[in-house]
Design an enzyme around this catalytic site. Structure first.
Site, short mmCIF file in Angstrom:
data_model
loop_
_atom_site.label_atom_id
_atom_site.label_comp_id
_atom_site.label_asym_id
_atom_site.label_seq_id
_atom_site.Cartn_x
_atom_site.Cartn_y
_atom_site.Cartn_z
N SER A 209 78.48 61.86 84.53
CA SER A 209 77.71 62.95 83.64
C SER A 209 76.48 63.18 84.23
O SER A 209 75.71 62.43 84.89
CB SER A 209 77.47 62.50 82.32
OG SER A 209 76.95 63.31 81.33
N TYR B 41 76.00 56.49 75.47
CA TYR B 41 76.35 57.32 76.75
C TYR B 41 75.85 57.28 77.69
O TYR B 41 76.64 56.99 78.69
CB TYR B 41 76.75 58.67 75.88
CG TYR B 41 77.35 59.62 76.62
CD1 TYR B 41 78.63 59.82 76.62
CD2 TYR B 41 76.62 60.45 77.56
CE1 TYR B 41 79.45 60.82 77.29
CE2 TYR B 41 77.41 61.46 78.32
CZ TYR B 41 78.67 61.64 78.37
OH TYR B 41 79.42 62.53 79.07
#
Length: 278
Positions: A157, A170
């Site tokens: 990401s 995350y």
């Protein structure tokens, strides 16, 4: 140019919908057969609704419509034994393995790190980091056994390249994927197996477009939707868009899976509309 992965077999996790489905269909369109797995149920704490067995079946139908073979299994990437069984069975039916796309992942509501709930932290790392490792671990022996080399693509990401507040679990997991990618690249290079990671910004899939995310971004509205969060998402980027499409990530997957990238390994590739510049 057609048939860019003709005759190859790809293993895709999180394949029931979203980016995973898009990747499977893109590779099938370019000649690959597919081993497609997904947990096919909701994961506790996840912001997005879970995929279903029907979603995975639809992915399989889309691949078959392209005259490619597909093997599916309902698998949790936290379960190495189930992953290995699925990959072993898929290779037995399809004859080989060339491409791994470790795409499965979740998003969960966050907090500042000092207040992060321990089970939520552990769940995030188990799925988004350890699950990636287990997916590659289950698949790589088959690529090595083929003796033809191959390509491993890990979905990270933008949050694997820069920090954001309130989602430290995350961000940590996605940064860890970069470490996995680089280490696998060093260890597997001698077998002509290339390993790279992808770093998408916001993608128009259920991971972003869901009620929980809408309310997180726009708590001032009673029933916010995608149009309401678009201006906020646009602020993350240099290019004037709120998000990219799954197809944009799949285009990068195809390039890294094909021989066009035959000497590219150990690279973190952003598909981010310039987010990393801000």
């Amino acid at each position: 140019m057609a048939g860019r992965v003709e005759g190859k077999v790809a293993f895709v996790t999180g394949a029931a919908r979203g980016q995973g489905r898009s990747h499977a269909v893109k590779l099938a369109r370019e000649g690959a057969d597919i081993i497609a797995v997904d947990i096919c149920r909701h994961i506790e704490n996840a912001t997005e609704p879970g995929a279903t067995p029907d979603d995975l079946a639809e992915t399989a139908d889309l691949v078959k419509a392209l005259n490619r073979r597909v093997v599916t299994a309902e698998v949790d990437v936290r379960d190495y034994g189930a992953l290995k069984t699925a990959v072993d069975g898929g290779v037995e039916q399809l004859g080989r393995l060339d491409i791994v796309i470790a795409n499965a992942g979740i998003g969960t509501p966050g907090a500042v790190l000092e207040e992060m709930d321990e089970p939520k932290w552990e769940q995030m790392l188990d799925v988004n980091l350890t699950g990636v490792w287990k997916s590659v671990k289950a698949a790589v022996p088959h690529i090595k056994a083929g003796g033809r080399g191959g390509s491993v693509i890990l979905t990270s990401s933008v949050g694997g390249l820069k920090a954001y507040p309130h989602i430290g679990h995350y961000v940590t997991a996605k940064h860890g994927v970069v470490g996995l990618m680089r280490t696998f690249a060093v260890e597997l290079g001698q077998f002509s197996i290339r390993v790279n990671s992808l770093h998408p910004t916001h993608v128009a899939t259920p991971l972003l477009h869901n009620e929980s995310t809408f309310r997180t971004f726009r708590p001032d509205l009673e029933n916010p939707g995608a149009d309401d969060i678009a201006p906020i998402c646009r602020n993350f980027h240099v290019l004037p868009i709120p998000w990219v499409e799954a197809e944009d990530i799949s285009n990068a997957v195809l390039f890294l899976a094909s021989d066009e990238s035959r000497y590219i390994t150990g690279v973190p590739l952003p598909i981010d509309a310039g987010s990393c510049l801000k």
